[in-house]
Structures are given as C-alpha cells and as structure tokens.
Design a protein around this motif. Structure first.
Motif, short mmCIF file in Angstrom:
data_model
loop_
_atom_site.label_atom_id
_atom_site.label_comp_id
_atom_site.label_asym_id
_atom_site.label_seq_id
_atom_site.Cartn_x
_atom_site.Cartn_y
_atom_site.Cartn_z
N GLU A 103 35.09 31.54 46.41
CA GLU A 103 34.69 32.63 45.53
C GLU A 103 34.07 33.79 46.32
OE1 GLU A 103 35.19 32.82 41.93
OE2 GLU A 103 36.63 31.50 42.93
N ARG A 163 36.85 35.74 47.69
CA ARG A 163 37.47 36.57 46.65
C ARG A 163 36.68 37.86 46.46
NH1 ARG A 163 38.00 36.42 40.69
NH2 ARG A 163 36.50 34.71 40.52
N LEU A 164 35.36 37.74 46.46
CA LEU A 164 34.51 38.92 46.33
C LEU A 164 34.65 39.83 47.55
CD1 LEU A 164 32.21 40.54 44.96
CD2 LEU A 164 30.60 39.09 46.25
N LEU A 210 31.65 38.76 38.67
CA LEU A 210 31.74 37.84 39.79
C LEU A 210 30.51 37.97 40.68
CD1 LEU A 210 33.26 35.78 41.53
CD2 LEU A 210 34.47 37.69 42.61
N ARG A 220 27.49 36.27 39.22
CA ARG A 220 27.53 34.81 39.34
C ARG A 220 27.19 34.37 40.76
NH1 ARG A 220 32.10 35.40 35.93
NH2 ARG A 220 33.55 35.23 37.68
#
Length: 324
Positions: free
Chosen positions: A239, A242-243, A293, A296
């Motif tokens: 993740e 992805r960011l 995102l 989170r």
C-alpha cells in the motif's frame, strides 16, 4: 517500474544473497552493512553495463542508491551527524546527476499516457509532434549522460562511497535505532501530508513532492523489516508503494506542466497550453483521490506508530535485538 529486485540470482560462486530485508537472526549492524554493500554493488553493475535498456538501468541504479540512503536514515543516530550528513548528501548528489535522463524519459511517457487517457476527446494527432520533440530531447540527454562523463562521474563517487561502508560506526545500532528511524520517516510523511492538504496551491505542490519522497523512504523501510512479520509488512509495503507511485505520477505531471512553457516544444503556444491544462487538471484530480489512502496509511500519531513498531519488533526479534 519499481526499481531493482530484492533478491539477487544464484551465482556459481555461492548462494544468493538475502536481499533488502533485515533477517530476524541478524543484528542491525550486520544487516545494514550487508544490505548497503548489496545495493551499491548492484547499482555499480547497472551503471557499468546498462545492457539493452539504458533507461531501466539508470532507474534501477537510482533506486538502489536511494535504498542505501534509506538505510542511513534508519541508523542515522548510530552513525552520527559527522558521518550521516556527508554520506546522505553524497548518495543524494549521485542520484541527482542522473535526474535529467530520468526526467526526460518520464516526460515522454507522461505525454503518451495523457494521450491515451484522453483518447476519447482528443484527436489522434494531438500532441504527437510535441511527444516526438520530447523523445528527441530525451535521446540527446541520455547520450550526454552515458557518453559524456556523467555516468563515469557517478561510478567514481559510488565506488568511493562503497569503500566507506565498512567504516560506518554501527556499534550502538539496535532495534531502538530502527524504531526511531521508522518514527522519523513516518512523522515526515505525516507532516508533509498535513501540509499538502492544508496549504495553498504553491505550498501544496511542494508538500506533495516532499510527501512522495518520504512515502518512498517508508516503503523501503517496510521492505527492510518484512521478516519481522511478513504478512503485515508485505501488505503495508504494497500500500505504501501504491501511494508513493501515485505521488510520483503527480510529480511527473508537475514536471510536464513546467516543460509546457518551453517554446521549443511546439511552433505555436496552443498545443503547449492545452497540454499544460490537461496535466494540471490530472494532477489535481490525482491528489484529491489520494487523500483517503493517505489518511489510512498515516492514521496514527507518530508516537503511536513508534509504539506499535516497538511491540512488533520486540515480539519478532526479542527485547535485545536479533532473535536467536
């Protein structure tokens, strides 16, 4: 592209290396030194022999050198400012020497992506001439980078840096160092995200660029710590990547916005203005979409994040460091 592989291929001389991860049986000093040597060696191999795809080779070398900077930041309290500051700057300057070749390559790809993304509303010929001029510009910069002294200069710097790895003072490097290094990387990203969404347009652009830098370093550190709890750190790293990748696209679009002011890219200003507008709007849309995102991934306060990392590392590696 995500940079180099984590694990080297087996060789006739011996087994494959452990890769960019701190094994639970390794001390921090052993693991950091080993990983630094592996990444620098890999970067030098790519720079000395780019083989078929020079763009990919330069990208991989830059990524590997950034991974060494991430290791230095992880143990910067142990090595001390007299070592950390010049080493961090030296690796950073080596990466910066390769920036022009990478940015010119990405500009070509970004125009191609915009043409594809807006194919339903753009004419097939839209921005074709500008893309061709950017490709010509990139080939000129790439040739200059490879053939006119820049890569040899980077190799010389990195070879000198490689010889200094064994002199890093890591006697006090332990899991508390890891926790402090993680907290620093997390806090910088947390603060940059806050500034990005709370600042004005100009301040936001700078903060988003800083956030991308810190998000990438935190991704590297999650990869380093994966053996401590593979399912969790692998998911966090995925993740975080992805960011970082999405924020990188935003930086690429911003670079294209700046390039669109160059009159040499088009015979009239209208194509440049249109490209600039599309890139700017796409960047704003991307930034807005990343907010959930980001919230989170940076949901905890930096102190709460550090405390959670402490509990995970202590459970995996024992109260004194490497588990045995």
């Amino acid at each position: 592209m995500q940079g180099g592989t984590d694990v080297d291929s087996p060789t006739p001389e011996g087994p494959r290396t452990t890769g960019y991860r701190l094994e639970v049986t390794e001390s921090v000093a052993e693991g950091v030194r080993r990983m630094a040597h592996e990444e620098v060696s890999g970067a030098l191999a790519r720079l000395r022999e780019p083989r078929y795809d020079a763009n990919e080779a330069l990208h991989d070398a830059r990524t590997r050198l950034r991974k060494v900077r991430a290791l230095l930041r992880l143990v910067q309290d142990a090595v001390g400012p007299d070592v950390f500051t010049p080493e961090d700057e030296d690796y950073g300057s080596a990466v910066a020497l390769l920036d022009d070749a990478r940015e010119s390559y990405v500009a070509v790809r970004t125009v191609a992506d915009l043409r594809e993304d807006f194919s339903e509303v753009l004419r097939p010929s839209a921005f074709v001439d500008m893309q061709a001029r950017l490709e010509e510009r990139h080939l000129h910069i790439l040739h200059h980078t490879l053939r006119e002294g820049i890569v040899p200069q980077v190799i010389e710097r990195v070879e000198a840096a490689e010889r200094r790895i064994d002199t890093w003072s890591l006697d006090t490097a332990d899991d508390r160092q890891l926790e402090r290094g993680l907290r620093r990387a997390y806090e910088r990203g947390y603060s940059a995200m806050t500034r990005a969404y709370n600042g004005g347009t100009g301040r936001s652009a700078e903060a988003f660029e800083e956030w991308r830098e810190e998000a990438r370093y935190l991704w590297f550190l999650y990869r380093v710590l994966t053996p401590a709890w593979p399912p969790i750190f692998e998911a966090m790293a995925e993740e975080q990547l992805r960011l970082a990748s999405s924020l990188g696209v935003g930086m690429d679009l911003g670079h294209l916005v700046g390039l669109a002011d160059d009159p040499s890219l088009a015979d009239t200003p209208w194509p440049r203005l249109a490209l600039r507008g599309l890139a700017h709007e796409r960047r704003l849309h991307l930034w807005a979409g990343l907010r959930p995102l980001g919230r989170r991934l940076y949901a905890e306060t930096p102190d709460a994040f550090r405390d959670r990392m402490h509990r995970i590392l202590e459970a995996a590696r024992g109260p004194t460091g490497a588990a045995h």
